[in-house]
Design an enzyme around this catalytic site. Structure first.
Site, PDB file in Angstrom:
ATOM      1  N   GLY A   1       0.822  -1.209   0.000  1.00 48.87           N
ATOM      2  CA  GLY A   1       0.000   0.000   0.000  1.00 48.87           C
ATOM      3  C   GLY A   1       0.848   1.248   0.000  1.00 48.87           C
ATOM      4  O   GLY A   1       2.056   1.192  -0.246  1.00 48.87           O
ATOM      5  N   ASN A   2       0.217   2.371   0.240  1.00 44.62           N
ATOM      6  CA  ASN A   2       0.950   3.638   0.322  1.00 44.62           C
ATOM      7  C   ASN A   2       0.399   4.443   1.481  1.00 44.62           C
ATOM      8  O   ASN A   2      -0.574   4.055   2.113  1.00 44.62           O
ATOM      9  CB  ASN A   2       0.852   4.390  -1.010  1.00 44.62           C
ATOM     10  CG  ASN A   2      -0.567   4.746  -1.349  1.00 44.62           C
ATOM     11  OD1 ASN A   2      -1.176   5.592  -0.711  1.00 44.62           O
ATOM     12  ND2 ASN A   2      -1.136   4.053  -2.336  1.00 44.62           N
TER      13      ASN A   2
END
Ligand code: CTP
Length: 393
Positions: free
Chosen positions: A202-203
């Protein structure tokens, strides 16, 4: 803006401290006017410290400065939280029995109230008739929410959360209505690509900037569709969110809704790659060596695709969060990106380990399709949101 926060005597008065604090942190000057009963639930020193101003209660104090009308006359916004059943009845009847009643009667500012009481009191015909009267006079009613009440009972009557009250109140004042009749699609947050049932790539995008754009557009009269990818912030209940997680889900949600939108704003941080295969059960260390190799495959570029298929009367806006710190190089990256993506506008900002993500402020430049800077904004994410909307208009 000068905000009067009125506090009346209910247990939810303790939450009014957070309402006051949110207005102060958003840069507004806050004058608290509390009833005597309110001060049985929350201390004057607390309210004075948080509001950074004296707290007024008494009608017969400050008479020389004609305080009973002066506070109301100089207010830009009045918010009463909590609003008890008794206060609502007084307001509907136009009574000026105390300083708060006088302040409200002497003001032309928008009035927002957040009722809080037990379910039976809220549903009582007298209260409902008073609420209908106030709504008819243009008073904005926020909540009440459904949930746990003071005792063991639960139901409608709980005061809305402070951030929802503040968002609804600010929406009342900063709503020039210049986006009325337009549908705006906003994506916010960051997509996640699962590796196995418990892990993902993810980020760090929290969704704050995208949600701020959605709320600002709503406040300006737009019909807003908000698609949230793993939002890490609470969204006020004034807006409904379509939740997605992966890039594929976001792409499907965008393609299902983009055609109806006059403007598509892709504020979400989108995972460019996903694992080629998702393990059906938890990946175990024993089945790996000292290294774990993942094969990632490219995701669709949603912004590119929506730009390529847009109608001539639609605007598509992309975001570019870059770690480049040199302003000229950042600009060059932005120009190359907008040419590649084919969107109408690109909002560029710099992000890093400690900047950009999950913070309350932002600093952006807005490029048009030919790479010219057509807007710049820095400040709260709400201010930046409004500046972006100004440019789009
Ligand atoms: N975006 C998208 N689909 C993708 C990747 C990005 O729609 N698969 C959108 C984002 O929502 C954002 C814009 O494209 O509005 C720019 O995202 P960014 O990650 O900066 O661009 P990339 O094309 O991924 O370029 P980079 O190589 O810099 O990561």
């Amino acid at each position: 803006m000068r905000v009067v926060v009125g506090i009346t005597g209910g247990i939810a008065a303790y939450k009014a401290v957070s309402v006051v604090r949110a207005f102060v942190l958003a840069g507004h000057s806050v004058q608290v006017v509390a009833t005597d009963a309110a001060l049985r639930f929350v201390g004057k020193p607390t309210l004075e410290a948080i509001s950074r101003n004296p707290v007024y209660t008494e009608l017969y104090e400050g008479v020389a400065e004609v305080r009973h009308v002066a506070i109301g006359q100089s207010a830009d916004l009045i918010v009463v939280a909590p609003a008890t059943a008794n206060f609502i009845a007084q307001l509907a009847g136009g009574f000026a029995a105390d300083l708060l009643g006088n302040t409200i009667l002497a003001s032309r500012a928008p009035l927002v109230i957040a009722p809080a009481m037990h379910t039976e009191m809220w549903q009582n015909a007298a209260t409902q008739a008073n609420i209908a009267t106030l709504t008819g006079r243009g008073v904005t009613i926020v909540g009440p929410a459904v949930g746990q009440l003071t005792g063991s009972d639960a139901g409608p009557g709980r005061m809305s959360e402070p951030e929802d009250i503040v968002a609804a109140a600010l929406a009342v004042v900063d709503s020039p209505g210049d986006l009325a009749g337009r549908r705006i699609l906003v994506t916010a947050g960051g997509t996640r690509e699962p590796l196995d049932p418990v892990r993902f790539i993810g980020n760090r995008s929290s969704g704050k900037q995208g949600v701020a754009i959605a709320l600002a557009a709503l406040a300006r009269g737009a019909a807003v569709t908000l698609i949230g990818a793993n939002l890490e912030i609470d969204v006020p209940d004034t807006i409904s969110v379509q939740n997605v997680s992966t890039t594929a889900e976001l792409a499907a949600a965008v393609s299902a809704t983009a055609a109806d939108a006059a403007v598509v704003i892709m504020a979400a941080a989108v995972a460019d790659y996903r694992p080629e295969s998702v393990a059906p059960s938890k990946i175990k260390k024993e089945s790996q060596g000292d290294t774990l190799n993942l094969t990632l495959v490219k995701n669709p570029d949603i912004l590119h695709d929506v730009s390529a298929t847009k109608r001539a009367d639609q605007l598509v806006v992309g975001f570019a969060a870059e770690t480049e710190t040199d302003p000229d190089t950042l600009l060059a990256l932005g120009r190359a990106k907008i040419a590649r993506k084919g969107c109408d506008f690109l909002v560029i900002n710099s992000v890093g380990w400690t900047t950009g993500f999950a913070t309350d402020g932002n600093d952006v430049r807005i490029l048009n399709a030919t790479g010219d800077i057509v807007g710049e904004a820095s400040g709260s994410k709400r201010d930046v949101a409004n500046r972006i909307l100004d440019v789009l208009l």
